[in-house]
Design a protein around this motif. Structure first.
Motif, mmCIF file in Angstrom:
data_model
loop_
_atom_site.group_PDB
_atom_site.id
_atom_site.type_symbol
_atom_site.label_atom_id
_atom_site.label_comp_id
_atom_site.label_asym_id
_atom_site.label_seq_id
_atom_site.Cartn_x
_atom_site.Cartn_y
_atom_site.Cartn_z
ATOM 1 N N CYS A 342 9.224 -1.029 20.217
ATOM 2 C CA CYS A 342 9.547 0.269 19.601
ATOM 3 C C CYS A 342 8.333 0.932 18.954
ATOM 4 O O CYS A 342 8.412 2.083 18.530
ATOM 5 N N GLY A 343 7.224 0.213 18.862
ATOM 6 C CA GLY A 343 6.032 0.774 18.226
ATOM 7 C C GLY A 343 6.075 0.701 16.711
ATOM 8 O O GLY A 343 5.427 1.502 16.022
ATOM 9 N N ILE A 344 6.809 -0.269 16.185
ATOM 10 C CA ILE A 344 6.938 -0.443 14.740
ATOM 11 C C ILE A 344 5.804 -1.336 14.248
ATOM 12 O O ILE A 344 5.431 -2.311 14.898
ATOM 13 N N VAL A 345 5.269 -1.023 13.091
ATOM 14 C CA VAL A 345 4.115 -1.725 12.539
ATOM 15 C C VAL A 345 4.496 -3.137 12.092
ATOM 16 O O VAL A 345 5.569 -3.354 11.512
ATOM 17 N N THR A 346 3.609 -4.107 12.335
ATOM 18 C CA THR A 346 3.849 -5.487 11.912
ATOM 19 C C THR A 346 2.760 -6.000 10.972
ATOM 20 O O THR A 346 2.768 -7.176 10.604
ATOM 21 N N ASN A 347 1.840 -5.156 10.583
ATOM 22 C CA ASN A 347 0.701 -5.575 9.765
ATOM 23 C C ASN A 347 0.575 -4.629 8.576
ATOM 24 O O ASN A 347 0.426 -3.423 8.750
ATOM 25 N N ILE A 348 0.633 -5.177 7.358
ATOM 26 C CA ILE A 348 0.604 -4.303 6.177
ATOM 27 C C ILE A 348 -0.778 -3.701 5.944
ATOM 28 O O ILE A 348 -0.903 -2.709 5.211
ATOM 29 N N LYS A 349 -1.811 -4.273 6.571
ATOM 30 C CA LYS A 349 -3.139 -3.651 6.479
ATOM 31 C C LYS A 349 -3.112 -2.265 7.111
ATOM 32 O O LYS A 349 -3.734 -1.322 6.611
ATOM 33 N N GLU A 350 -2.361 -2.143 8.228
ATOM 34 C CA GLU A 350 -2.217 -0.847 8.893
ATOM 35 C C GLU A 350 -1.487 0.164 8.013
ATOM 36 O O GLU A 350 -1.576 1.371 8.240
ATOM 37 N N LEU A 351 -0.757 -0.333 7.016
ATOM 38 C CA LEU A 351 0.010 0.544 6.131
ATOM 39 C C LEU A 351 -0.754 0.896 4.857
ATOM 40 O O LEU A 351 -0.202 1.532 3.962
ATOM 41 N N GLY A 352 -2.014 0.466 4.777
ATOM 42 C CA GLY A 352 -2.842 0.829 3.638
ATOM 43 C C GLY A 352 -3.035 -0.259 2.602
ATOM 44 O O GLY A 352 -3.699 -0.037 1.582
ATOM 45 N N ALA A 353 -2.468 -1.440 2.827
ATOM 46 C CA ALA A 353 -2.624 -2.529 1.868
ATOM 47 C C ALA A 353 -4.044 -3.103 1.946
ATOM 48 O O ALA A 353 -4.646 -3.169 3.018
ATOM 49 N N THR A 354 -4.560 -3.514 0.797
ATOM 50 C CA THR A 354 -5.849 -4.200 0.728
ATOM 51 C C THR A 354 -5.617 -5.607 0.167
ATOM 52 O O THR A 354 -4.587 -5.885 -0.448
ATOM 53 N N GLU A 355 -6.599 -6.471 0.371
ATOM 54 C CA GLU A 355 -6.463 -7.834 -0.150
ATOM 55 C C GLU A 355 -6.304 -7.846 -1.662
ATOM 56 O O GLU A 355 -5.577 -8.670 -2.221
ATOM 57 N N GLU A 356 -6.972 -6.902 -2.324
ATOM 58 C CA GLU A 356 -6.894 -6.838 -3.786
ATOM 59 C C GLU A 356 -5.503 -6.475 -4.272
ATOM 60 O O GLU A 356 -5.092 -6.859 -5.371
ATOM 61 N N MET A 357 -4.759 -5.740 -3.451
ATOM 62 C CA MET A 357 -3.406 -5.328 -3.829
ATOM 63 C C MET A 357 -2.395 -6.474 -3.778
ATOM 64 O O MET A 357 -1.399 -6.452 -4.496
ATOM 65 N N LEU A 358 -2.632 -7.452 -2.913
ATOM 66 C CA LEU A 358 -1.608 -8.448 -2.603
ATOM 67 C C LEU A 358 -1.092 -9.189 -3.838
ATOM 68 O O LEU A 358 0.123 -9.286 -4.034
ATOM 69 N N PRO A 359 -1.951 -9.732 -4.720
ATOM 70 C CA PRO A 359 -1.407 -10.397 -5.910
ATOM 71 C C PRO A 359 -0.715 -9.430 -6.858
ATOM 72 O O PRO A 359 0.251 -9.810 -7.534
ATOM 73 N N LEU A 360 -1.174 -8.183 -6.900
ATOM 74 C CA LEU A 360 -0.518 -7.189 -7.756
ATOM 75 C C LEU A 360 0.891 -6.896 -7.251
ATOM 76 O O LEU A 360 1.845 -6.785 -8.037
ATOM 77 N N ILE A 361 1.024 -6.787 -5.934
ATOM 78 C CA ILE A 361 2.336 -6.559 -5.327
ATOM 79 C C ILE A 361 3.243 -7.755 -5.583
ATOM 80 O O ILE A 361 4.402 -7.617 -5.999
ATOM 81 N N ALA A 362 2.724 -8.957 -5.337
ATOM 82 C CA ALA A 362 3.526 -10.173 -5.490
ATOM 83 C C ALA A 362 4.010 -10.351 -6.927
ATOM 84 O O ALA A 362 5.173 -10.679 -7.168
ATOM 85 N N ASN A 363 3.124 -10.127 -7.880
ATOM 86 C CA ASN A 363 3.465 -10.379 -9.279
ATOM 87 C C ASN A 363 4.367 -9.311 -9.881
ATOM 88 O O ASN A 363 4.980 -9.533 -10.929
ATOM 89 N N SER A 364 4.475 -8.169 -9.221
ATOM 90 C CA SER A 364 5.349 -7.105 -9.741
ATOM 91 C C SER A 364 6.664 -6.999 -8.970
ATOM 92 O O SER A 364 7.513 -6.168 -9.299
ATOM 93 N N THR A 365 6.840 -7.852 -7.956
ATOM 94 C CA THR A 365 8.057 -7.824 -7.154
ATOM 95 C C THR A 365 9.226 -8.440 -7.920
ATOM 96 O O THR A 365 9.094 -9.509 -8.518
ATOM 97 N N VAL A 366 10.370 -7.772 -7.870
ATOM 98 C CA VAL A 366 11.588 -8.309 -8.470
ATOM 99 C C VAL A 366 12.047 -9.516 -7.648
ATOM 100 O O VAL A 366 12.098 -9.451 -6.418
ATOM 101 N N ILE A 367 12.371 -10.604 -8.303
ATOM 102 C CA ILE A 367 12.792 -11.828 -7.615
ATOM 103 C C ILE A 367 14.308 -11.824 -7.469
ATOM 104 O O ILE A 367 15.059 -11.850 -8.445
ATOM 105 N N LEU A 368 14.758 -11.783 -6.203
ATOM 106 C CA LEU A 368 16.193 -11.894 -5.916
ATOM 107 C C LEU A 368 16.370 -13.081 -4.963
ATOM 108 O O LEU A 368 16.219 -14.212 -5.337
ATOM 109 N N GLY A 369 16.685 -12.809 -3.717
ATOM 110 C CA GLY A 369 16.743 -13.873 -2.714
ATOM 111 C C GLY A 369 18.139 -14.326 -2.385
ATOM 112 O O GLY A 369 19.047 -14.270 -3.211
ATOM 113 N N GLY A 370 18.300 -14.791 -1.139
ATOM 114 C CA GLY A 370 19.571 -15.293 -0.659
ATOM 115 C C GLY A 370 19.524 -16.792 -0.474
ATOM 116 O O GLY A 370 19.840 -17.558 -1.372
ATOM 117 N N TYR A 371 19.090 -17.241 0.682
ATOM 118 C CA TYR A 371 19.033 -18.671 0.968
ATOM 119 C C TYR A 371 17.915 -19.373 0.193
ATOM 120 O O TYR A 371 17.959 -20.573 -0.006
#
Length: 389
Positions: A342-371
């Protein structure tokens, strides 16, 4: 069905090529001042803006306009709209666009007469709405979020780098929504397929939870198969009315709360993507796809039987001679192949993410979860896989 529930949905849906014909009669139910909320002008290019203005004028309505609503609506934009509502004593907010416009309209609806800071009260502390609510209606031009028939509103606070969602009670739902699949024909393919994965993700968030026999799971499997079938047609022929109409209605149903009734649900993919979006302003469905693949490969063992069912019932994976792990992973692989077709993106780098952003994103994510309820370190590991995919 082991979990008790209460379900209410007051939205009236007008669906089809002549759905707009119902706007005049609906307008009779509201006061004289209508606020048009829309994006950056796409509705003008397809003639929908002029058509709606004409209908409003024929019905003697005063028109207030809020334009320029962005793909990830900001709290600043919500406050701009709330000010217009108060200053003009708006009787109905008519949102014309996709889910972002409708989400913003609902946020304006609950915030215009809020005492105190609406962001803190309604998107951080999740307080009940105890103030006047301005009715919202919608004319849908992009299928994906299901916002046209639910109380959901996802807003980005740029000042604090948070993108938070809130599902309000049914009294915040649009009072009516007009759905003409032809309004989606002019969308760029990128937006169309982003919306397609968004609707799929809504279904999977509800699906990947629980071990009991729930009617909702059977409904979800059927909708996923319908979306996959119609998506392949629409990618090849974007003006195929049957395919686009099926996608539009599937989107509305996918984020209708009925699909998650008697389910515990997951929603961790959305929580991760919300923060990815807060940092990158990426298209929501694209972010969901890029996060979903590594996320599901990380958690599948904790809900193995459901992932096997997903593989066989949604993707028609043959189980002959295969272990449960092999079947489950083949189902995720099949989804990845569909995403790429379908041409859908599979890489967050293509969406503008940088390596420096990754821990900031992870640490600010709300923790929910199913299994599996993840830690921030586990979310970071998933984001690293999504970054190097």
């Amino acid at each position: 069905m082991n979990i008790d529930f209460t379900y209410q949905n007051p939205t009236t849906i007008y669906f089809g090529k002549n759905a707009i014909d119902n706007l005049s009669s609906e307008l009779n139910n509201y006061g004289d001042t209508i606020m048009l909320a829309y994006g950056k002008g796409a509705i003008k290019k397809i003639g929908l803006y002029d058509q709606v203005i004409s209908i409003l004028e024929k019905n003697g309505k005063n028109i207030v306009e809020l334009s320029g609503i962005m793909a990830n609506p900001t709290y600043e934009k919500v406050m701009e709209g709330a000010k217009l509502v108060r200053e003009n004593n708006v009787d109905l907010i008519l949102a014309i666009g996709g889910g972002s416009v409708i989400d913003c309209a609902k946020a304006i609806s609950v915030s215009a007469y809020c005492e105190g800071d609406a962001w803190t009260r309604y998107w951080i502390q999740y307080e009940p709405v105890d103030n006047k609510i301005v009715p919202v209606a919608s004319i849908l031009t992009l299928a994906g979020t299901g916002s046209e028939m639910n109380g959901g509103s996802v807003i980005t606070n740029e000042e604090v780098k948070l993108k938070n969602g809130r599902v309000f009670p049914a009294n915040v739902n649009p009072v009516f929504s007009i759905l003409n699949p032809e309004y989606t024909f002019s969308l760029p393919t990128y937006q169309m397929v982003s919306g397609i994965f968004d609707m799929m993700s809504h279904l999977m968030e509800a699906y990947f939870s629980g071990e009991d026999d729930v009617t909702s799971d059977y409904l979800i499997e059927g909708l996923l198969r319908s979306i996959i079938h119609s998506a392949k047609i629409a990618v090849g022929n974007p003006t195929d009315y049957e395919a686009r109409s099926n996608l539009m209605w599937s989107s509305t149903l996918a984020m209708n709360p009925i699909m998650g009734l008697s389910k515990t649900q997951d929603w961790e993919v959305h929580m991760i993507e919300h923060q990815l979006g807060a940092y990158t302003d990426c298209a929501h469905g694209m972010g969901l796809a890029a996060v979903s693949l590594p996320y599901y490969r990380f958690i599948y063992k904790y809900g193995l039987d459901k992932f096997v069912r997903f593989a066989t019932q949604v993707w028609n994976v043959d189980t002959t001679g295969k272990s449960k792990d092999e079947v489950a992973l083949e189902g995720i692989d099949a989804m990845e192949q569909f995403i790429k077709e379908c041409g859908i993106v599979t890489n967050i780098k293509e969406l503008g993410a940088t390596e420096e952003m990754l821990p900031l994103i992870a640490n600010s994510t709300v923790i929910l979860g199913g299994y599996k309820v993840l830690t921030a370190d586990e979310i970071l590991a998933i984001l690293k896989v999504a970054y190097t995919a």
